[in-house]
Every structure is written in C-alpha cells, then in structure tokens.
Design a protein around this motif. Structure first.
Motif, mmCIF file in Angstrom:
data_model
loop_
_atom_site.group_PDB
_atom_site.id
_atom_site.type_symbol
_atom_site.label_atom_id
_atom_site.label_comp_id
_atom_site.label_asym_id
_atom_site.label_seq_id
_atom_site.Cartn_x
_atom_site.Cartn_y
_atom_site.Cartn_z
ATOM 1 N N VAL A 135 40.650 37.827 43.890
ATOM 2 C CA VAL A 135 41.006 38.305 42.387
ATOM 3 C C VAL A 135 41.028 37.882 41.782
ATOM 4 O O VAL A 135 41.187 38.216 39.811
ATOM 5 N N ALA A 136 41.850 36.198 41.364
ATOM 6 C CA ALA A 136 42.517 35.695 40.874
ATOM 7 C C ALA A 136 41.197 35.000 39.923
ATOM 8 O O ALA A 136 41.261 35.156 38.916
ATOM 9 N N ARG A 137 39.746 34.933 40.814
ATOM 10 C CA ARG A 137 38.383 34.119 40.538
ATOM 11 C C ARG A 137 38.198 35.120 40.736
ATOM 12 O O ARG A 137 37.023 34.774 39.357
ATOM 13 N N LEU A 138 37.830 36.205 40.079
ATOM 14 C CA LEU A 138 37.507 37.560 39.388
ATOM 15 C C LEU A 138 37.927 37.343 37.919
ATOM 16 O O LEU A 138 36.932 37.822 36.931
ATOM 17 N N SER B 27 44.929 37.379 47.628
ATOM 18 C CA SER B 27 44.256 37.571 46.522
ATOM 19 C C SER B 27 44.186 36.496 45.938
ATOM 20 O O SER B 27 42.555 36.530 44.556
ATOM 21 N N GLY B 28 43.985 35.253 46.004
ATOM 22 C CA GLY B 28 44.318 33.622 45.242
ATOM 23 C C GLY B 28 45.084 34.010 43.840
ATOM 24 O O GLY B 28 44.706 32.895 43.443
ATOM 25 N N MET B 29 46.199 34.419 43.613
ATOM 26 C CA MET B 29 46.628 34.105 42.453
ATOM 27 C C MET B 29 48.020 33.691 43.424
ATOM 28 O O MET B 29 48.229 33.260 44.274
ATOM 29 N N THR B 30 48.567 32.421 42.303
ATOM 30 C CA THR B 30 49.626 31.765 42.093
ATOM 31 C C THR B 30 51.170 32.101 42.088
ATOM 32 O O THR B 30 51.182 32.872 41.428
ATOM 33 N N LEU B 31 51.990 32.074 43.503
ATOM 34 C CA LEU B 31 53.080 32.089 42.908
ATOM 35 C C LEU B 31 54.333 31.337 41.896
ATOM 36 O O LEU B 31 55.171 32.038 41.692
ATOM 37 N N GLY B 32 53.658 30.371 42.133
ATOM 38 C CA GLY B 32 54.942 29.814 41.370
ATOM 39 C C GLY B 32 53.346 28.057 41.542
ATOM 40 O O GLY B 32 52.701 27.631 42.487
ATOM 41 N N VAL B 33 53.842 27.187 40.250
ATOM 42 C CA VAL B 33 53.247 25.601 40.363
ATOM 43 C C VAL B 33 53.903 24.936 39.793
ATOM 44 O O VAL B 33 55.067 25.564 39.194
ATOM 45 N N ALA B 34 53.627 24.256 39.545
ATOM 46 C CA ALA B 34 54.775 22.642 38.845
ATOM 47 C C ALA B 34 53.591 21.708 39.068
ATOM 48 O O ALA B 34 52.709 21.635 40.123
ATOM 49 N N LEU B 42 45.798 24.167 37.765
ATOM 50 C CA LEU B 42 46.436 24.985 38.599
ATOM 51 C C LEU B 42 45.878 26.394 40.246
ATOM 52 O O LEU B 42 46.318 26.890 40.763
ATOM 53 N N THR B 43 45.713 27.404 38.417
ATOM 54 C CA THR B 43 45.701 28.483 38.717
ATOM 55 C C THR B 43 43.959 28.315 39.765
ATOM 56 O O THR B 43 43.296 29.304 39.981
ATOM 57 N N VAL B 44 43.210 27.201 38.760
ATOM 58 C CA VAL B 44 41.598 27.390 38.445
ATOM 59 C C VAL B 44 41.480 27.121 40.244
ATOM 60 O O VAL B 44 40.896 27.402 41.803
ATOM 61 N N ALA B 45 42.593 25.944 40.685
ATOM 62 C CA ALA B 45 42.646 25.099 42.057
ATOM 63 C C ALA B 45 43.116 26.150 43.292
ATOM 64 O O ALA B 45 42.336 26.013 44.202
ATOM 65 N N TYR B 97 49.675 23.731 47.799
ATOM 66 C CA TYR B 97 48.559 23.320 47.555
ATOM 67 C C TYR B 97 49.145 22.398 47.154
ATOM 68 O O TYR B 97 49.537 21.984 46.081
ATOM 69 N N LEU B 98 48.925 21.010 47.131
ATOM 70 C CA LEU B 98 49.432 19.903 46.907
ATOM 71 C C LEU B 98 48.251 18.711 46.245
ATOM 72 O O LEU B 98 47.574 18.318 47.387
#
Lengths: 156, 123
Positions: A135-138, B27-34, B42-45, B97-98
């Motif tokens: 869903v993030a990609r969507l 979901s592919g969503m991030t819980l946190g990035v740094a 980084l959200t695309v990655a 993911y590093l």
C-alpha cells in the motif's frame, strides 16, 4: 443530583465556519469529448505496475462513473458512488479542521483495500486492492497518476 | 533494550551509514527513518524493498526450505544495502533497512552491529 447532569450536553447547531463549497460545473460522466483512450492507459498502467491492484474507477465527485478498469466481479458504478461518499466524509472533516482540499482516503478491510484519490476538484480515482498489496507503493504511485488524469480532464 | 528512536540513532553510528529505516513489509510503510539524503527518499526505498523481501520469502516458501531470512545483502557499485527482518515476537512483519557507503564501511562489522541493534530493539 439532577438526572440531566449525568448526560453529556446536547450539541447545538453551529454556524458553518467556512462558506459552503461552490457549485460544481456539470457532471463529467458521459461526456463524449473526454480523452478516454489516454485515461484508460493511465488506469491500466496503474494496475499493471503495482501487484495487488484489482482495478480502478474514475468517477465524478457527484458519484457518477466516468470510466473504469475493473474486472467483471466488481461493479464500477457502485465503486464510483462509494468513492463520492468517502470524499463527502473527507471533505467535511477537512472543512471542520481547516485542512484544505481533500486529497486521499484509504479503507482497509480484512480482505483488502479501497483507496480514493482526488483527481483535480471534480473527479475521484478509486482503487481496489487485495490485502497483500504494497500500500505504500500504491500511495507513492497513485497521486502522480491522479495528477495526470486531472490534466487530461482539464483539456476538455 | 532500546526503543525505536535510539535503535535508529544507533544504526546511524555504524561506519558509513547513509540511512536506515524500520519498515512494515505487510504494507510497505515505514515505522521510522533516520539519515537519508535529499536525493534518497527512504520511504520510496522502503516501499520498493518490501517487494524484495516478499519475493525472497515467497521463494523460500516455494522451495520448502522451512527456514527464515537472517539478513539480505545487496551490493551496488557504491553502496551496500542490508535488510534484516526482525525476529522478536513483537517485530513480526518488520524489517530493518540499512544503506551503507561502500568506501566508508566495514561490511562484517556493520552486519554484526545491525544484528546487535535488532536484538536490542523493543517496540
């Protein structure tokens, strides 16, 4: 103690903070001069590029379908109407909070997703996805598609 | 035990670290990035690498290996990307993911440090 005190006070009607939204131009649904092939290509691309997208419907904010790219088991007219209902709620929330125009709304169920994206001020792109969709990609992919669809609709 | 923010901060102290993210691969969503750079979102990655993790897990399942991924290494011309699924009971469905700069990092040490960070991480 007065029994009435145990209840929350009744809400009284408030004057709307913002003026009501302006009247919209005539419905886009059924307009023969829209660039349907280009719109169809954009919607098919979205389905092909993101695994888990079952289909999408382009509808007006009035709830009428403009065009669709969904398999037979889904009713595009229903989806267009539900997208407009989702938009209605989103718009009210935004009016109350003063957060500007509606942009996107996602419904997640046990078996999948239903996401609605604003396509300019007049139309909505609703996407049906399986539960396994990324869903993030969507959410990264669909807004640019919605933007291109808005440009296509504006050309008319 | 470290919370999410301090774990991400610790990961950024690894030599050569460019960016780090904790990602939900359902979901592919991030819980946190740094970290990250203006060019690297980084959200695309995270969303892209979710597909990588899912594909590998599906493959392991199809091969009936009955095993889990400990970590994944992707080597680019100038970078290392390390993906490490969380093993704890509350980390189910998540991966770290590093991104590392190849010239400034020590891969063995980075892997070791990332494992320690993952073991210490409490959500």
């Amino acid at each position: 103690m007065n029994n009435r005190d145990t209840f929350l006070p009744r809400r009284t009607a408030r004057q709307p903070a913002a003026p009501p939204p302006p009247r919209l131009p005539p419905s886009l649904a059924g307009n023969p001069s829209l660039p349907y092939p280009a719109i169809g290509t954009e919607m098919a691309e979205l389905r092909l590029q993101i695994p888990g997208v079952q289909g999408s419907v382009l509808g007006g904010v009035d709830g009428l379908r403009i065009t669709h790219d969904v398999p037979v088991q889904l009713d595009p007219d229903d989806l267009a109407a539900m997208a407009a209902a989702t938009f209605g709620l989103g718009r009210q929330v935004s009016l109350r909070l003063g957060q500007g125009d509606f942009r996107q709304s996602t419904v997640r169920n046990h078996g999948g997703y239903f996401a609605v994206y604003a396509v300019g001020p007049q139309a909505l792109l609703s996407v049906v996805g399986t539960d396994a969709i990324n869903v993030a990609r969507l959410h990264l992919h669909a807004p640019p598609v919605a933007e291109r669809l808005a440009t296509l609709l504006e050309q008319v | 035990m470290a919370n999410l923010d301090s774990a991400l901060k610790d990961a950024m102290t690894i030599d050569g670290a460019i960016g780090v993210a904790l990602v939900d691969y359902t979901s592919g969503m991030t819980l946190g990035v740094a970290g990250g750079t203006p060019e690297i979102d980084l959200t695309v990655a995270a969303a892209g690498n979710t597909d990588v993790v899912r594909a590998k897990m599906r493959t392991i399942e199809m091969l009936k290996l009955n095993d889990d991924i400990e970590d994944m290494l992707i080597t680019l011309g100038g970078q290392y990307h390390i993906i490490r699924p969380l093993t704890g009971s509350n980390g189910k469905g998540l991966f770290l993911y590093l991104m590392l700069s190849k010239s400034r990092s020590n891969l063995a040490l980075a892997r070791h440090q990332l494992r320690a960070i993952e073991e210490q991480l409490e959500l």
